[in-house]
Design a protein around this motif. Structure first.
Motif, mmCIF file in Angstrom:
data_model
loop_
_atom_site.group_PDB
_atom_site.id
_atom_site.type_symbol
_atom_site.label_atom_id
_atom_site.label_comp_id
_atom_site.label_asym_id
_atom_site.label_seq_id
_atom_site.Cartn_x
_atom_site.Cartn_y
_atom_site.Cartn_z
ATOM 1 N N GLY A 193 2.208 11.556 -12.890
ATOM 2 C CA GLY A 193 1.120 11.407 -12.119
ATOM 3 C C GLY A 193 1.143 9.994 -11.300
ATOM 4 O O GLY A 193 2.266 9.677 -11.297
ATOM 5 N N LYS A 205 -2.764 18.044 -16.213
ATOM 6 C CA LYS A 205 -4.010 17.834 -15.768
ATOM 7 C C LYS A 205 -4.904 18.112 -16.956
ATOM 8 O O LYS A 205 -5.049 18.996 -17.544
ATOM 9 C CB LYS A 205 -4.278 18.790 -14.535
ATOM 10 C CG LYS A 205 -5.151 18.209 -13.586
ATOM 11 C CD LYS A 205 -5.158 19.158 -12.354
ATOM 12 C CE LYS A 205 -3.996 18.801 -11.481
ATOM 13 N NZ LYS A 205 -3.874 19.506 -10.335
ATOM 14 N N GLY A 206 -6.162 17.314 -16.830
ATOM 15 C CA GLY A 206 -6.890 17.416 -18.083
ATOM 16 C C GLY A 206 -6.449 16.895 -19.364
ATOM 17 O O GLY A 206 -7.720 16.548 -20.237
ATOM 18 N N ARG A 207 -5.418 16.414 -19.351
ATOM 19 C CA ARG A 207 -5.180 15.701 -20.567
ATOM 20 C C ARG A 207 -4.789 14.334 -20.520
ATOM 21 O O ARG A 207 -4.775 13.650 -21.336
ATOM 22 C CB ARG A 207 -3.862 16.514 -21.298
ATOM 23 C CG ARG A 207 -4.165 17.981 -21.791
ATOM 24 C CD ARG A 207 -2.886 18.771 -22.498
ATOM 25 N NE ARG A 207 -1.671 18.661 -21.491
ATOM 26 C CZ ARG A 207 -0.521 17.744 -22.043
ATOM 27 N NH1 ARG A 207 -0.555 17.477 -23.433
ATOM 28 N NH2 ARG A 207 0.519 18.130 -21.530
ATOM 29 N N THR A 257 -4.780 10.700 -18.226
ATOM 30 C CA THR A 257 -5.403 10.043 -17.171
ATOM 31 C C THR A 257 -4.731 8.594 -16.863
ATOM 32 O O THR A 257 -4.241 7.886 -17.719
ATOM 33 C CB THR A 257 -6.738 9.538 -17.826
ATOM 34 O OG1 THR A 257 -7.432 10.826 -18.023
ATOM 35 C CG2 THR A 257 -7.702 8.875 -16.746
ATOM 36 N N THR A 314 -6.085 9.432 -7.666
ATOM 37 C CA THR A 314 -5.180 9.787 -8.600
ATOM 38 C C THR A 314 -4.495 11.183 -8.577
ATOM 39 O O THR A 314 -5.250 11.972 -7.969
ATOM 40 C CB THR A 314 -5.797 9.667 -10.276
ATOM 41 O OG1 THR A 314 -6.820 10.433 -10.180
ATOM 42 C CG2 THR A 314 -5.860 8.182 -10.560
ATOM 43 N N TYR A 315 -3.363 11.422 -9.025
ATOM 44 C CA TYR A 315 -2.860 12.742 -8.730
ATOM 45 C C TYR A 315 -1.999 13.060 -9.925
ATOM 46 O O TYR A 315 -1.493 12.175 -10.700
ATOM 47 C CB TYR A 315 -1.827 12.358 -7.614
ATOM 48 C CG TYR A 315 -2.320 12.048 -6.179
ATOM 49 C CD1 TYR A 315 -2.222 10.566 -6.248
ATOM 50 C CD2 TYR A 315 -2.347 12.906 -5.225
ATOM 51 C CE1 TYR A 315 -2.627 9.934 -4.919
ATOM 52 C CE2 TYR A 315 -3.072 12.227 -4.136
ATOM 53 C CZ TYR A 315 -3.016 10.915 -3.760
ATOM 54 O OH TYR A 315 -3.368 10.325 -2.679
ATOM 55 N N TYR A 316 -2.120 14.278 -10.184
ATOM 56 C CA TYR A 316 -1.454 14.814 -11.526
ATOM 57 C C TYR A 316 -0.672 16.012 -11.413
ATOM 58 O O TYR A 316 -1.128 16.779 -10.625
ATOM 59 C CB TYR A 316 -2.620 14.893 -12.565
ATOM 60 C CG TYR A 316 -3.417 13.808 -13.005
ATOM 61 C CD1 TYR A 316 -4.498 13.604 -12.434
ATOM 62 C CD2 TYR A 316 -2.731 12.897 -14.094
ATOM 63 C CE1 TYR A 316 -5.404 12.436 -12.687
ATOM 64 C CE2 TYR A 316 -3.652 11.721 -14.361
ATOM 65 C CZ TYR A 316 -4.826 11.564 -13.503
ATOM 66 O OH TYR A 316 -5.609 10.446 -13.893
ATOM 67 N N ALA A 317 0.476 16.206 -12.208
ATOM 68 C CA ALA A 317 0.960 17.391 -12.345
ATOM 69 C C ALA A 317 0.061 18.449 -13.094
ATOM 70 O O ALA A 317 -0.709 18.241 -13.987
ATOM 71 C CB ALA A 317 2.234 17.041 -13.096
ATOM 72 N N ASP A 318 0.338 19.535 -12.644
ATOM 73 C CA ASP A 318 -0.513 20.552 -13.293
ATOM 74 C C ASP A 318 -0.246 20.673 -14.919
ATOM 75 O O ASP A 318 -1.278 21.067 -15.640
ATOM 76 C CB ASP A 318 -0.175 22.001 -12.903
ATOM 77 C CG ASP A 318 -0.599 22.318 -11.449
ATOM 78 O OD1 ASP A 318 -0.308 22.967 -10.581
ATOM 79 O OD2 ASP A 318 -1.534 21.536 -11.101
ATOM 80 N N SER A 319 0.910 20.201 -15.341
ATOM 81 C CA SER A 319 1.121 20.387 -16.705
ATOM 82 C C SER A 319 0.295 19.380 -17.653
ATOM 83 O O SER A 319 0.187 19.650 -18.689
ATOM 84 C CB SER A 319 2.744 20.367 -16.989
ATOM 85 O OG SER A 319 3.028 19.122 -16.509
#
Length: 122
Positions: free
Chosen positions: A49, A65-67, A69, A58-63
Motif C-alpha cells: 500500500g 484491502k479491508g485489513r 490501513t 491511500t492505495y492498497y493491494a487487493d490482498s
C-alpha cells in the motif's frame, strides 16, 4: 538523502494485529509519498500500500484491502501500517519506501528502509 527506519515488527497469532511505523529523516521535503512493500521467503517483493504526504489518498493491494490501513503523521514525518486480522500468508519482511513523484502504485521508489520481520503463526 532520505533515511527510513521501520519499527513494530514481531510475532503474532493469526487474527491478531500489529502496527508498523516508518520514520523518515533527511531531505523529506522533496518526498511525494510513502509506500509499504513486503517480501516473503522465496517470493518476489510485492506492493502492500501507499499514501501521499499531501491529502489522505491511500492505495492498497487487493490482498490486504479491508485489513490493513496506512496513515501518516506529517508533523512527525512518520507513516504507519496498521495490520488487522493477520493471516499466516502475511508473514514477510516489510519495507517502507519513499518516492519523490507519482504514481505511488507503480515505478521505482527512491529510498528504502532496512525492513522489519512480521511472522504470523497459525
Amino acid at each position: 538523502q532520505v533515511q527510513l527506519v521501520e519499527s513494530g515488527g514481531g510475532l503474532v497469532q493469526a487474527g491478531g494485529s500489529l502496527r508498523l511505523s516508518c520514520a523518515a529523516s533527511g531531505r523529506t521535503i522533496s518526498s511525494y509519498g510513502m509506500g509499504w512493500f513486503r517480501q516473503a521467503p522465496g517470493k518476489e517483493r510485492e506492493f502492500v500500500g501507499a499514501i501521499a504526504w499531501s491529502g489522505r489518498r491511500t492505495y492498497y493491494a487487493d490482498s490486504v484491502k479491508g485489513r490493513f490501513t496506512i496513515s501518516r503523521d506529517y508533523a512527525k514525518n512518520t507513516v504507519y501500517l496498521q495490520m488487522n486480522r493477520l493471516k499466516p500468508e502475511d508473514t514477510a519482511v516489510y519495507y517502507c519506501a519513499d518516492k519523490d513523484k507519482p504514481p505511488l502504485v507503480a515505478g521505482d521508489y527512491d529510498y528504502w528502509g532496512q525492513g522489519t520481520q512480521i511472522t504470523v503463526s497459525s
